[in-house]
Design a protein around this motif. Structure first.
Motif, PDB file in Angstrom:
ATOM      1  N   THR A  22      10.804  24.824 -40.010  1.00 51.40           N
ATOM      2  CA  THR A  22      10.676  26.066 -39.243  1.00 51.40           C
ATOM      3  C   THR A  22      10.397  27.294 -40.109  1.00 51.40           C
ATOM      4  N   GLN A  23      10.481  27.140 -41.401  1.00 47.74           N
ATOM      5  CA  GLN A  23      10.294  28.299 -42.282  1.00 47.74           C
ATOM      6  C   GLN A  23       8.924  28.917 -42.093  1.00 47.74           C
ATOM      7  N   GLY A  24       8.922  30.228 -41.949  1.00 45.73           N
ATOM      8  CA  GLY A  24       7.671  30.961 -41.763  1.00 45.73           C
ATOM      9  C   GLY A  24       7.176  30.976 -40.333  1.00 45.73           C
ATOM     10  N   ARG A  25       7.812  30.185 -39.463  1.00 40.37           N
ATOM     11  CA  ARG A  25       7.363  30.137 -38.065  1.00 40.37           C
ATOM     12  C   ARG A  25       8.434  30.623 -37.091  1.00 40.37           C
ATOM     13  N   PHE A  26       9.685  30.354 -37.389  1.00 37.78           N
ATOM     14  CA  PHE A  26      10.791  30.708 -36.494  1.00 37.78           C
ATOM     15  C   PHE A  26      11.607  31.838 -37.099  1.00 37.78           C
ATOM     16  N   THR A  27      12.134  32.690 -36.226  1.00 36.10           N
ATOM     17  CA  THR A  27      13.002  33.778 -36.667  1.00 36.10           C
ATOM     18  C   THR A  27      14.206  33.872 -35.754  1.00 36.10           C
ATOM     19  N   ILE A  28      15.386  33.830 -36.333  1.00 36.25           N
ATOM     20  CA  ILE A  28      16.623  33.987 -35.574  1.00 36.25           C
ATOM     21  C   ILE A  28      17.069  35.435 -35.651  1.00 36.25           C
ATOM     22  N   SER A  29      17.626  35.933 -34.553  1.00 37.68           N
ATOM     23  CA  SER A  29      18.123  37.300 -34.561  1.00 37.68           C
ATOM     24  C   SER A  29      19.220  37.435 -33.516  1.00 37.68           C
ATOM     25  N   ARG A  30      19.952  38.515 -33.610  1.00 37.86           N
ATOM     26  CA  ARG A  30      20.951  38.805 -32.593  1.00 37.86           C
ATOM     27  C   ARG A  30      20.925  40.290 -32.273  1.00 37.86           C
ATOM     28  N   ASP A  31      21.250  40.606 -31.052  1.00 34.41           N
ATOM     29  CA  ASP A  31      21.406  41.992 -30.622  1.00 34.41           C
ATOM     30  C   ASP A  31      22.867  42.166 -30.257  1.00 34.41           C
ATOM     31  N   ARG A  32      23.605  42.809 -31.148  1.00 34.01           N
ATOM     32  CA  ARG A  32      25.051  42.932 -30.950  1.00 34.01           C
ATOM     33  C   ARG A  32      25.378  43.837 -29.767  1.00 34.01           C
ATOM     34  N   THR A  33      24.497  44.759 -29.454  1.00 35.32           N
ATOM     35  CA  THR A  33      24.772  45.672 -28.340  1.00 35.32           C
ATOM     36  C   THR A  33      24.622  44.973 -26.995  1.00 35.32           C
ATOM     37  N   LYS A  34      23.803  43.935 -26.959  1.00 34.97           N
ATOM     38  CA  LYS A  34      23.560  43.225 -25.703  1.00 34.97           C
ATOM     39  C   LYS A  34      24.239  41.862 -25.662  1.00 34.97           C
ATOM     40  N   ASN A  35      24.904  41.486 -26.760  1.00 35.37           N
ATOM     41  CA  ASN A  35      25.507  40.143 -26.863  1.00 35.37           C
ATOM     42  C   ASN A  35      24.475  39.052 -26.640  1.00 35.37           C
ATOM     43  N   MET A  36      23.336  39.219 -27.259  1.00 35.40           N
ATOM     44  CA  MET A  36      22.242  38.267 -27.108  1.00 35.40           C
ATOM     45  C   MET A  36      21.836  37.696 -28.461  1.00 35.40           C
ATOM     46  N   VAL A  37      21.396  36.453 -28.428  1.00 33.71           N
ATOM     47  CA  VAL A  37      20.883  35.764 -29.601  1.00 33.71           C
ATOM     48  C   VAL A  37      19.475  35.297 -29.262  1.00 33.71           C
ATOM     49  N   TYR A  38      18.582  35.353 -30.227  1.00 35.07           N
ATOM     50  CA  TYR A  38      17.187  35.017 -29.958  1.00 35.07           C
ATOM     51  C   TYR A  38      16.656  34.037 -31.008  1.00 35.07           C
ATOM     52  N   LEU A  39      15.644  33.297 -30.608  1.00 34.70           N
ATOM     53  CA  LEU A  39      14.863  32.496 -31.547  1.00 34.70           C
ATOM     54  C   LEU A  39      13.400  32.711 -31.207  1.00 34.70           C
ATOM     55  N   GLN A  40      12.714  33.436 -32.049  1.00 35.90           N
ATOM     56  CA  GLN A  40      11.270  33.633 -31.899  1.00 35.90           C
ATOM     57  C   GLN A  40      10.563  32.478 -32.570  1.00 35.90           C
ATOM     58  N   MET A  41       9.730  31.793 -31.817  1.00 35.78           N
ATOM     59  CA  MET A  41       9.042  30.612 -32.332  1.00 35.78           C
ATOM     60  C   MET A  41       7.535  30.841 -32.249  1.00 35.78           C
ATOM     61  N   ASN A  42       6.882  30.818 -33.383  1.00 36.47           N
ATOM     62  CA  ASN A  42       5.436  31.004 -33.453  1.00 36.47           C
ATOM     63  C   ASN A  42       4.773  29.760 -34.021  1.00 36.47           C
ATOM     64  N   SER A  43       3.474  29.688 -33.853  1.00 38.27           N
ATOM     65  CA  SER A  43       2.698  28.558 -34.386  1.00 38.27           C
ATOM     66  C   SER A  43       3.337  27.224 -33.997  1.00 38.27           C
ATOM     67  N   LEU A  44       3.634  27.091 -32.727  1.00 36.69           N
ATOM     68  CA  LEU A  44       4.327  25.905 -32.252  1.00 36.69           C
ATOM     69  C   LEU A  44       3.494  24.647 -32.445  1.00 36.69           C
ATOM     70  N   LYS A  45       4.203  23.561 -32.696  1.00 41.46           N
ATOM     71  CA  LYS A  45       3.582  22.263 -32.909  1.00 41.46           C
ATOM     72  C   LYS A  45       4.154  21.262 -31.916  1.00 41.46           C
ATOM     73  N   PRO A  46       3.429  20.206 -31.613  1.00 42.89           N
ATOM     74  CA  PRO A  46       3.974  19.193 -30.691  1.00 42.89           C
ATOM     75  C   PRO A  46       5.328  18.646 -31.144  1.00 42.89           C
ATOM     76  N   GLU A  47       5.542  18.584 -32.435  1.00 41.19           N
ATOM     77  CA  GLU A  47       6.821  18.067 -32.936  1.00 41.19           C
ATOM     78  C   GLU A  47       7.972  19.055 -32.753  1.00 41.19           C
ATOM     79  N   ASP A  48       7.684  20.236 -32.263  1.00 43.50           N
ATOM     80  CA  ASP A  48       8.749  21.183 -31.912  1.00 43.50           C
ATOM     81  C   ASP A  48       9.338  20.890 -30.533  1.00 43.50           C
ATOM     82  N   THR A  49       8.771  19.947 -29.844  1.00 45.31           N
ATOM     83  CA  THR A  49       9.269  19.564 -28.523  1.00 45.31           C
ATOM     84  C   THR A  49      10.695  19.055 -28.618  1.00 45.31           C
ATOM     85  N   GLY A  50      11.526  19.511 -27.693  1.00 43.46           N
ATOM     86  CA  GLY A  50      12.909  19.051 -27.662  1.00 43.46           C
ATOM     87  C   GLY A  50      13.773  19.991 -26.838  1.00 43.46           C
TER      88      GLY A  50
END
Length: 124
Positions: free
Chosen positions: A63-91
């Motif tokens: 996932t290096q260079g393609r995925f980014t994890i982040s959190r918004d503490r004010t909203k109590n939210m966690v995110y995973l931005q996924m770019n350049s997706l591949k078929p093997e990312d299925t799951g």
């Protein structure tokens, strides 16, 4: 702790998706957070983790260079931005959290709180 993941769906190879996770029942500030994936026929694997202090962060080699994890503490939210997706990312993607720290090669045993998962399918 309750974790509610959303944002999964069908994406084309090369496309992007952003997964969201609503965190409740405790203070997000005190938890390490992570995203795991369980691909068809495979064990759950850690994709990305971030500590309470935002450092260190862990990214699986796949996932290096393609995925980014982040959190918004004010909203109590966690995110995973996924770019350049591949078929093997299925799951099924799981948002997870724990009060403790994670190791250099995170595994499922290090995280005590799990959401229900959201399905990501990458296919043309």
């Amino acid at each position: 702790v309750q974790l509610q993941a959303s944002g999964g769906g069908l994406a084309q190879p090369g496309g992007s998706l952003r997964l969201s996770c609503e965190f409740s029942g405790s203070a997000l500030d005190y938890h390490a957070i992570a995203w795991f994936r369980q691909a068809p026929g495979k064990e759950r694997e850690a994709l990305s983790c971030v500590s309470v202090t935002e450092s260190p962060k862990y990214y699986a080699t796949s996932t290096q260079g393609r995925f980014t994890i982040s959190r918004d503490r004010t909203k109590n939210m966690v995110y995973l931005q996924m770019n350049s997706l591949k078929p093997e990312d299925t799951g099924v993607y799981y948002c997870v959290a724990d009060l403790g720290a994670f190791g250099s090669d995170p595994d499922v045993a290090e995280f005590g709180s799990w959401g229900q998962g959201t399905l990501v399918t990458v296919s043309s």
